[in-house]
Write a protein that holds these residues in place. Sequence first.
Motif, mmCIF file in Angstrom:
data_model
loop_
_atom_site.group_PDB
_atom_site.id
_atom_site.type_symbol
_atom_site.label_atom_id
_atom_site.label_comp_id
_atom_site.label_asym_id
_atom_site.label_seq_id
_atom_site.Cartn_x
_atom_site.Cartn_y
_atom_site.Cartn_z
ATOM 1 N N ALA A 115 32.963 42.340 33.121
ATOM 2 C CA ALA A 115 31.915 41.964 34.077
ATOM 3 C C ALA A 115 32.123 40.541 34.578
ATOM 4 N N ALA A 116 32.524 39.630 33.664
ATOM 5 C CA ALA A 116 32.761 38.239 34.066
ATOM 6 C C ALA A 116 33.925 38.148 35.047
ATOM 7 N N ILE A 117 35.000 38.890 34.775
ATOM 8 C CA ILE A 117 36.165 38.872 35.668
ATOM 9 C C ILE A 117 35.800 39.471 37.018
ATOM 10 N N ASN A 118 35.035 40.577 36.992
ATOM 11 C CA ASN A 118 34.655 41.219 38.254
ATOM 12 C C ASN A 118 33.659 40.391 39.052
ATOM 13 N N SER A 119 32.938 39.482 38.377
ATOM 14 C CA SER A 119 31.987 38.621 39.087
ATOM 15 C C SER A 119 32.669 37.437 39.753
ATOM 16 N N SER A 120 33.910 37.175 39.392
ATOM 17 C CA SER A 120 34.631 36.038 39.974
ATOM 18 C C SER A 120 35.074 36.357 41.393
ATOM 19 N N PRO A 121 34.990 35.370 42.300
ATOM 20 C CA PRO A 121 35.493 35.606 43.665
ATOM 21 C C PRO A 121 37.011 35.682 43.727
ATOM 22 N N ASP A 122 37.683 35.255 42.658
ATOM 23 C CA ASP A 122 39.136 35.346 42.604
ATOM 24 C C ASP A 122 39.554 36.728 42.126
ATOM 25 N N ALA A 123 40.598 37.264 42.730
ATOM 26 C CA ALA A 123 41.109 38.573 42.339
ATOM 27 C C ALA A 123 42.092 38.409 41.185
ATOM 28 N N VAL A 124 41.895 39.187 40.115
ATOM 29 C CA VAL A 124 42.744 39.124 38.928
ATOM 30 C C VAL A 124 43.497 40.443 38.807
ATOM 31 N N VAL A 125 44.835 40.353 38.681
ATOM 32 C CA VAL A 125 45.679 41.541 38.564
ATOM 33 C C VAL A 125 46.590 41.364 37.354
ATOM 34 N N ALA A 126 46.572 42.338 36.424
ATOM 35 C CA ALA A 126 47.438 42.309 35.238
ATOM 36 C C ALA A 126 48.579 43.294 35.429
ATOM 37 N N LEU A 127 49.774 42.890 34.994
ATOM 38 C CA LEU A 127 50.978 43.700 35.168
ATOM 39 C C LEU A 127 51.676 43.907 33.830
ATOM 40 N N ASP A 128 52.411 45.021 33.699
ATOM 41 C CA ASP A 128 53.224 45.225 32.507
ATOM 42 C C ASP A 128 54.620 44.663 32.738
ATOM 43 N N GLU A 130 57.242 46.051 33.585
ATOM 44 C CA GLU A 130 57.931 46.655 34.728
ATOM 45 C C GLU A 130 57.263 46.296 36.052
ATOM 46 N N SER A 131 56.367 45.311 36.014
ATOM 47 C CA SER A 131 55.627 44.868 37.207
ATOM 48 C C SER A 131 54.775 45.982 37.796
ATOM 49 N N THR A 132 54.261 46.842 36.936
ATOM 50 C CA THR A 132 53.314 47.872 37.343
ATOM 51 C C THR A 132 51.897 47.385 37.065
ATOM 52 N N ILE A 133 51.000 47.588 37.989
ATOM 53 C CA ILE A 133 49.627 47.096 37.856
ATOM 54 C C ILE A 133 48.887 47.920 36.804
ATOM 55 N N THR A 134 48.361 47.241 35.794
ATOM 56 C CA THR A 134 47.610 47.914 34.733
ATOM 57 C C THR A 134 46.118 47.592 34.785
ATOM 58 N N PHE A 135 45.745 46.552 35.504
ATOM 59 C CA PHE A 135 44.330 46.192 35.643
ATOM 60 C C PHE A 135 44.150 45.409 36.935
ATOM 61 N N ALA A 136 43.012 45.615 37.591
ATOM 62 C CA ALA A 136 42.682 44.865 38.812
ATOM 63 C C ALA A 136 41.175 44.666 38.852
ATOM 64 N N GLN A 146 42.082 46.506 49.186
ATOM 65 C CA GLN A 146 42.301 47.754 48.470
ATOM 66 C C GLN A 146 41.427 47.761 47.218
ATOM 67 N N THR A 147 41.003 48.936 46.816
ATOM 68 C CA THR A 147 40.161 49.047 45.636
ATOM 69 C C THR A 147 41.026 49.030 44.381
ATOM 70 N N PRO A 148 40.448 48.641 43.234
ATOM 71 C CA PRO A 148 41.224 48.662 41.977
ATOM 72 C C PRO A 148 41.786 50.046 41.675
ATOM 73 N N GLU A 149 41.005 51.091 41.964
ATOM 74 C CA GLU A 149 41.478 52.445 41.680
ATOM 75 C C GLU A 149 42.712 52.806 42.507
ATOM 76 N N GLU A 150 42.831 52.219 43.700
ATOM 77 C CA GLU A 150 43.955 52.540 44.581
ATOM 78 C C GLU A 150 45.257 51.892 44.145
ATOM 79 N N ILE A 151 45.183 50.767 43.424
ATOM 80 C CA ILE A 151 46.416 50.035 43.110
ATOM 81 C C ILE A 151 46.819 50.123 41.643
ATOM 82 N N VAL A 152 45.877 50.399 40.744
ATOM 83 C CA VAL A 152 46.228 50.497 39.326
ATOM 84 C C VAL A 152 47.184 51.673 39.119
#
Length: 446
Positions: A115-128, A130-136, A146-152
């Motif tokens: 909730a704290a991360i989602n409340s931030s105006p900054d976009a946070v993206v975690a990668l594994d 292999e540079s695949t998105i695991t969290f947004a 783009q929505t988190p569901e579209e890129i994860v």
Amino acid sequence: MFSFRARVFAAFVVLAAAAIVAMIAEDSSPAVIIVVVALLLIGGALLLAAISSIAGSARVMAGASREIAEGQFTVRLDGGPSDEFGDAYGEFNRMAARLESLVAETSQERSRLTAAINSSPDAVVALDSESTITFASAAVRDLLGQTPEEIVGHPFVWMMPDAEVIEGLHASSERGESSSYVIERPNRRFLRAIITPIVGGGAWSSLVVFHDMTDVKRVEQVRRDFVANVSHELRTPLAAIKSVIDTLVEGGALEDPPVARDFLQRADGEVERLVQMVEELLELSRIESGELSMTREPVDVTIAVGSAADRLKPQAERAGVKLSLDSAEQLPFVTGDRTSLERAIVNLINNAIKFTNAGGSVRVSAQPSDGGVLIEVSDTGTGIEPQDLPRVFERFFKADRARRAGGTGLGLALVKHTAEAHGGHVEAKSSLGQGSTFRMWLPAAR
């Protein structure tokens, strides 16, 4: 109800008795054999009962453990035996309760962190790795479109094919290096991408944080434009004054009084322009910083608008422009400084007259609107280019037509800041070649 230990002890006692009877018996009479066999059967039955008790309790605990392993942390063992396994049931239940509490606390902390991360105006993206998105985080919707569901689950390059950022990800994943880049997105949107390696993050190898730099870039551009415009506006009158002085000194115009007087009048006009520019700049600065001392008193807008129109009627007549006033009979008063408000209205009318050709008209109106007063100045002049319209209230901003008409380029900026200092706002509408309409809304006095 005998305990497990008592059952096992009784079984061994019976079996031992059978062995003793068999050893001390001197003959193998049927009676002895029957006693020995009976004792063996009784001991075996007691031992089998003890083993069955162990197996039953073990099956119950195994089933409960399997349900907990599947995520059903509310499972408890009820109606346990009264022997030693009853204590095991109790310890199992306490373990399950503690595990449920720990999982709930962990889930709550995870929810809070998300909730704290989602409340931030900054976009946070975690990668594994292999540079695949695991969290947004939720902010990717606003910053990246783009929505988190579209890129994860997709490669990062699929979301942002930027060579510098991709190279920064490789440096983060392979060498553990942090990096930062400013990238431009569509519609002149600027983002700062901060790439940081994650140590001990499990499947997460790198973290990319996107910060919106659009406002910062816009302020930098406004500052550069301001410096360039000030330099341009100062250069013209200073060059004219220097030219007059050089002509007077080197051209011998001092010996011809009429010519000298004409040159001095030109120099005086340029000095007046410089003085006006400096005064307007100082007033703008004081308004923006809140240092301008304004008298807070009820102001009759009808009188202020009428006074401003009367002051500019001679100018309109000289330009061949028809100036008309349409004001409601009863207008609410506004709280503020009458001198500043009247100056702002004068600037709006003066601007309309300046860009209206001879034979055109300028209409000034004041009407009640939305709990305040709406002052509107419309003209049939040259209009404003669509790309210039959003910038007309900027300091020193001049469209090409405005540059030909002269002026300092500060009048509309003063109008905007004066309206905002009184709790109001301004807006402009225009159609090229068909005229413009400027509106200033002021809240009514309480």
